[in-house]
Motif scaffolding. Structure first.
Motif, PDB file in Angstrom:
ATOM      1  N   THR A   1      34.644  42.153  96.006  1.00  0.00           N
ATOM      2  CA  THR A   1      35.828  42.406  96.835  1.00  0.00           C
ATOM      3  C   THR A   1      35.829  41.549  98.089  1.00  0.00           C
ATOM      4  OG1 THR A   1      34.687  44.250  97.941  1.00  0.00           O
ATOM      5  CG2 THR A   1      36.089  44.782  96.036  1.00  0.00           C
ATOM      6  N   ASP A   2      34.661  41.005  98.471  1.00  0.00           N
ATOM      7  CA  ASP A   2      34.590  40.197  99.688  1.00  0.00           C
ATOM      8  C   ASP A   2      34.140  38.759  99.448  1.00  0.00           C
ATOM      9  OD1 ASP A   2      31.904  40.506  99.123  1.00  0.00           O
ATOM     10  OD2 ASP A   2      31.414  41.606 100.965  1.00  0.00           O
ATOM     11  N   GLY A   3      33.782  38.414  98.221  1.00  0.00           N
ATOM     12  CA  GLY A   3      33.338  37.057  97.915  1.00  0.00           C
ATOM     13  C   GLY A   3      31.910  36.773  98.329  1.00  0.00           C
ATOM     14  N   ALA A   4      31.230  37.753  98.927  1.00  0.00           N
ATOM     15  CA  ALA A   4      29.869  37.543  99.415  1.00  0.00           C
ATOM     16  C   ALA A   4      28.820  38.294  98.599  1.00  0.00           C
ATOM     17  CB  ALA A   4      29.772  37.964 100.888  1.00  0.00           C
ATOM     18  N   ARG A   5      29.203  39.390  97.949  1.00  0.00           N
ATOM     19  CA  ARG A   5      28.277  40.160  97.120  1.00  0.00           C
ATOM     20  C   ARG A   5      28.971  40.487  95.804  1.00  0.00           C
ATOM     21  NH1 ARG A   5      25.822  38.448 100.576  1.00  0.00           N
ATOM     22  NH2 ARG A   5      24.403  39.398 102.076  1.00  0.00           N
ATOM     23  N   PHE A   6      28.340  40.107  94.696  1.00  0.00           N
ATOM     24  CA  PHE A   6      28.946  40.276  93.381  1.00  0.00           C
ATOM     25  C   PHE A   6      28.174  41.296  92.555  1.00  0.00           C
ATOM     26  CE2 PHE A   6      30.675  36.294  94.772  1.00  0.00           C
ATOM     27  CZ  PHE A   6      31.906  36.175  94.140  1.00  0.00           C
ATOM     28  N   THR A   7      28.919  42.025  91.737  1.00  0.00           N
ATOM     29  CA  THR A   7      28.344  42.990  90.810  1.00  0.00           C
ATOM     30  C   THR A   7      28.672  42.560  89.391  1.00  0.00           C
ATOM     31  OG1 THR A   7      28.644  44.784  92.410  1.00  0.00           O
ATOM     32  CG2 THR A   7      28.294  45.405  90.103  1.00  0.00           C
ATOM     33  N   ALA A   8      27.674  42.569  88.526  1.00  0.00           N
ATOM     34  CA  ALA A   8      27.875  42.150  87.144  1.00  0.00           C
ATOM     35  C   ALA A   8      28.984  42.962  86.479  1.00  0.00           C
ATOM     36  CB  ALA A   8      26.573  42.295  86.355  1.00  0.00           C
ATOM     37  N   ASP A   9      29.836  42.271  85.722  1.00  0.00           N
ATOM     38  CA  ASP A   9      30.937  42.911  84.998  1.00  0.00           C
ATOM     39  C   ASP A   9      31.114  42.183  83.670  1.00  0.00           C
ATOM     40  OD1 ASP A   9      33.243  44.019  83.995  1.00  0.00           O
ATOM     41  OD2 ASP A   9      34.362  43.910  85.869  1.00  0.00           O
ATOM     42  N   PRO A  10      30.317  42.561  82.653  1.00  0.00           N
ATOM     43  CA  PRO A  10      30.376  41.868  81.357  1.00  0.00           C
ATOM     44  C   PRO A  10      31.765  41.869  80.740  1.00  0.00           C
ATOM     45  CG  PRO A  10      28.462  43.303  81.470  1.00  0.00           C
ATOM     46  CD  PRO A  10      29.309  43.629  82.658  1.00  0.00           C
ATOM     47  N   GLY A  11      32.612  42.830  81.110  1.00  0.00           N
ATOM     48  CA  GLY A  11      33.951  42.893  80.550  1.00  0.00           C
ATOM     49  C   GLY A  11      34.838  41.726  80.956  1.00  0.00           C
ATOM     50  N   LEU A  12      34.399  40.950  81.953  1.00  0.00           N
ATOM     51  CA  LEU A  12      35.175  39.792  82.395  1.00  0.00           C
ATOM     52  C   LEU A  12      34.928  38.563  81.528  1.00  0.00           C
ATOM     53  CD1 LEU A  12      34.722  40.090  86.282  1.00  0.00           C
ATOM     54  CD2 LEU A  12      36.807  40.537  84.963  1.00  0.00           C
ATOM     55  N   ARG A  13      33.905  38.604  80.696  1.00  0.00           N
ATOM     56  CA  ARG A  13      33.597  37.436  79.862  1.00  0.00           C
ATOM     57  C   ARG A  13      34.793  37.071  78.995  1.00  0.00           C
ATOM     58  NH1 ARG A  13      28.225  37.298  76.504  1.00  0.00           N
ATOM     59  NH2 ARG A  13      29.220  35.286  76.057  1.00  0.00           N
ATOM     60  N   ILE A  14      34.956  35.769  78.810  1.00  0.00           N
ATOM     61  CA  ILE A  14      36.097  35.257  78.035  1.00  0.00           C
ATOM     62  C   ILE A  14      35.574  34.739  76.703  1.00  0.00           C
ATOM     63  CG2 ILE A  14      38.030  33.650  78.036  1.00  0.00           C
ATOM     64  CD1 ILE A  14      37.677  33.572  81.137  1.00  0.00           C
ATOM     65  N   GLY A  15      35.704  35.528  75.657  1.00  0.00           N
ATOM     66  CA  GLY A  15      35.177  35.131  74.355  1.00  0.00           C
ATOM     67  C   GLY A  15      33.658  35.119  74.361  1.00  0.00           C
ATOM     68  N   ASP A  16      33.104  34.598  73.298  1.00  0.00           N
ATOM     69  CA  ASP A  16      31.651  34.570  73.155  1.00  0.00           C
ATOM     70  C   ASP A  16      31.027  33.244  73.539  1.00  0.00           C
ATOM     71  OD1 ASP A  16      31.610  37.190  72.147  1.00  0.00           O
ATOM     72  OD2 ASP A  16      32.082  36.472  70.122  1.00  0.00           O
ATOM     73  N   ASN A  17      31.858  32.216  73.744  1.00  0.00           N
ATOM     74  CA  ASN A  17      31.281  30.887  73.918  1.00  0.00           C
ATOM     75  C   ASN A  17      32.140  30.014  74.829  1.00  0.00           C
ATOM     76  OD1 ASN A  17      29.055  29.265  73.207  1.00  0.00           O
ATOM     77  ND2 ASN A  17      30.311  28.076  71.792  1.00  0.00           N
ATOM     78  N   PHE A  18      32.741  30.618  75.863  1.00  0.00           N
ATOM     79  CA  PHE A  18      33.580  29.846  76.774  1.00  0.00           C
ATOM     80  C   PHE A  18      32.912  29.775  78.144  1.00  0.00           C
ATOM     81  CE2 PHE A  18      37.073  29.722  79.980  1.00  0.00           C
ATOM     82  CZ  PHE A  18      37.537  28.446  79.707  1.00  0.00           C
ATOM     83  N   MET A  19      32.641  28.549  78.605  1.00  0.00           N
ATOM     84  CA  MET A  19      32.019  28.339  79.899  1.00  0.00           C
ATOM     85  C   MET A  19      33.033  27.736  80.869  1.00  0.00           C
ATOM     86  SD  MET A  19      29.528  28.510  81.987  1.00  0.00           S
ATOM     87  CE  MET A  19      29.512  27.918  83.680  1.00  0.00           C
ATOM     88  N   PRO A  20      33.561  28.523  81.819  1.00  0.00           N
ATOM     89  CA  PRO A  20      34.482  27.962  82.813  1.00  0.00           C
ATOM     90  C   PRO A  20      33.718  27.145  83.855  1.00  0.00           C
ATOM     91  CG  PRO A  20      34.675  30.370  82.627  1.00  0.00           C
ATOM     92  CD  PRO A  20      33.394  29.968  81.998  1.00  0.00           C
ATOM     93  N   PHE A  21      34.287  26.005  84.241  1.00  0.00           N
ATOM     94  CA  PHE A  21      33.700  25.187  85.299  1.00  0.00           C
ATOM     95  C   PHE A  21      34.534  25.212  86.577  1.00  0.00           C
ATOM     96  CE2 PHE A  21      31.900  23.063  81.485  1.00  0.00           C
ATOM     97  CZ  PHE A  21      30.560  23.216  81.795  1.00  0.00           C
ATOM     98  N   SER A  22      35.837  25.436  86.449  1.00  0.00           N
ATOM     99  CA  SER A  22      36.705  25.477  87.629  1.00  0.00           C
ATOM    100  C   SER A  22      37.966  26.258  87.286  1.00  0.00           C
ATOM    101  CB  SER A  22      37.062  24.066  88.099  1.00  0.00           C
ATOM    102  OG  SER A  22      37.896  23.416  87.150  1.00  0.00           O
ATOM    103  N   GLY A  23      38.769  26.549  88.303  1.00  0.00           N
ATOM    104  CA  GLY A  23      40.004  27.279  88.063  1.00  0.00           C
ATOM    105  C   GLY A  23      40.947  27.158  89.242  1.00  0.00           C
ATOM    106  N   VAL A  24      42.230  27.393  89.005  1.00  0.00           N
ATOM    107  CA  VAL A  24      43.238  27.347  90.066  1.00  0.00           C
ATOM    108  C   VAL A  24      44.249  28.465  89.853  1.00  0.00           C
ATOM    109  CG1 VAL A  24      43.053  24.840  90.358  1.00  0.00           C
ATOM    110  CG2 VAL A  24      44.777  25.783  88.797  1.00  0.00           C
ATOM    111  N   GLN A  25      44.915  28.821  90.948  1.00  0.00           N
ATOM    112  CA  GLN A  25      46.099  29.663  90.837  1.00  0.00           C
ATOM    113  C   GLN A  25      47.295  28.738  90.730  1.00  0.00           C
ATOM    114  OE1 GLN A  25      46.905  32.403  94.056  1.00  0.00           O
ATOM    115  NE2 GLN A  25      48.425  33.528  92.851  1.00  0.00           N
TER     116      GLN A  25
END
Length: 371
Positions: free
Chosen positions: A236-260
């Motif tokens: 929520t603050d960009g400084a401390r992250f909590t694991a959330d496996p449900g955010l994974r995208i497929g089984d074999n997708f590695m994101p390197f960057s992103g934009v809005q």
């Protein structure tokens, strides 16, 4: 030590009286520290410029001479590409940022385009930044980064990923390893060259991990890390992250960057395996649709390893991406040019089209969101 020595010597030139022996001691400290920094090639002065390597570097010993089947910063270059269709396709602009580099991250800050990356020179790697005015392609300046904080003496900041916080500050995410476990850390900067490390790791995976990327989606920050997108976390603050496996995208997708995107949706740029660049889109950061076609300049079968950094500038998406250095096994023809040069034809990428970004220097791009 360098700061202490400088303070003492400067004091000698003002109102402060110091014994001759103490002045000599401080001078010796300063000379020794400068000597160590020159030898290591890692000055502690933020923004110290350096001359980047040109052409292909020597692969590390653990490749066992099999450079054709291995890639890393020693045989990669970073190039610029642009998209006018929301990231569906990119065209090489003909602009090379540097040779012997990898893991690029792109951001716009104070009218400057900043490309962070891992540099490889003389068998050593270090975190660096190339900067240029938005409206001046090819006018790159190369600088070491300085880190302040409890771990600043450890030259193990790897895989930099930088985001604009929208308040005049940049936050860098990077990996650091004590040879037992990789953890992801963060650091803050106002000038883009000197970063103050935040006190604790922002994310500590329970399994082995590598390069990460972060994107703000709504009120949350999402983190994805390798190998192949195995790790996902939210904050929520960009400084401390909590694991959330449900955010994974497929089984074999590695994101390197992103934009809005201008329409408010989000697009991630990554890879589903060797030679297959794919992007994923979402409106909420939870339900992602993985594209079926390649966005990579030149199409699938890209040279290099698919690493990239993207940033929204006006209505365009600019991308810094990796390609094999000219003359590398499996790469383009041997015609290495100085980093920062215009290289029409995009020879680092087979079959790549060339295209120049438009709207460079667009007012209001300071807060462009990218990674």
């Amino acid at each position: 030590m360098l700061t202490t020595a400088l303070f003492g010597l400067f004091a000698c030139s003002g109102e402060v009286d110091l014994p001759v022996q103490q002045v000599e001691h401080l001078a010796n400290q300063l000379g020794e520290e400068i000597g160590r920094q020159v030898q290591s090639g890692r000055p502690s002065v933020g923004g110290a410029e350096f001359v980047p390597a040109v052409g292909r570097g020597q692969a590390p010993a653990d490749t066992h001479g099999d450079e054709a089947n291995t890639s890393g910063p020693w045989n990669l270059q970073i190039r610029m590409a642009v998209s006018d269709d929301g990231g569906l396709t990119f065209a090489d602009t003909g602009e090379k940022i540097t040779d012997q580099a990898g893991v690029p991250s792109l951001v716009v800050h104070d009218g400057q385009l900043l490309a962070y990356y891992i540099a490889w020179q003389d068998g050593e790697n270090f975190t660096a930044v190339a900067s240029r005015p938005l409206a001046t392609p090819g006018a790159w300046t190369y600088r070491h980064l300085a880190f302040e904080g409890e771990d600043s003496a450890k030259p193990n900041q790897a895989d930099p990923h930088v985001v604009d916080l929208g308040d005049g500050r940049l936050r860098m995410y990077y990996s650091s390893s004590d040879k037992r476990q990789v953890a992801f850390h963060s650091a803050l900067s106002t000038d883009g060259f000197t970063f103050a490390q935040e006190s604790a790791p922002c994310f500590s995976p329970t399994e082995s991990a590598e390069a990460s990327m972060v994107l703000k989606v709504g009120s949350r920050w999402l983190l994805f890390a390798g190998p192949m997108g195995r790790h996902a976390a939210a904050s929520t603050d960009g400084a401390r992250f909590t694991a959330d496996p449900g955010l994974r995208i497929g089984d074999n997708f590695m994101p390197f960057s992103g934009v809005q995107l201008p329409d408010g949706s989000y697009r991630l740029f990554g890879s589903t395996g060797k030679g297959k660049a794919r992007s994923a889109t979402s409106t909420d950061g939870r339900a992602w649709t993985l594209g079926a076609t390649s966005y990579w300049p030149g199409g699938d079968g890209f040279d290099g390893n698919g690493e990239n950094g993207a940033v929204l500038v006006g209505q365009q998406i600019w991308m810094a991406y990796t390609a094999l250095v000219e003359g590398s096994p499996g790469g383009g023809p041997s015609s290495a040019k100085p980093p920062g040069s215009q290289d029409p034809g995009g020879k680092g990428q087979k079959g790549a089209k060339t295209q120049q970004p438009s709207g460079q220097g667009t007012k209001g791009s300071k807060g462009s969101k990218g990674s």
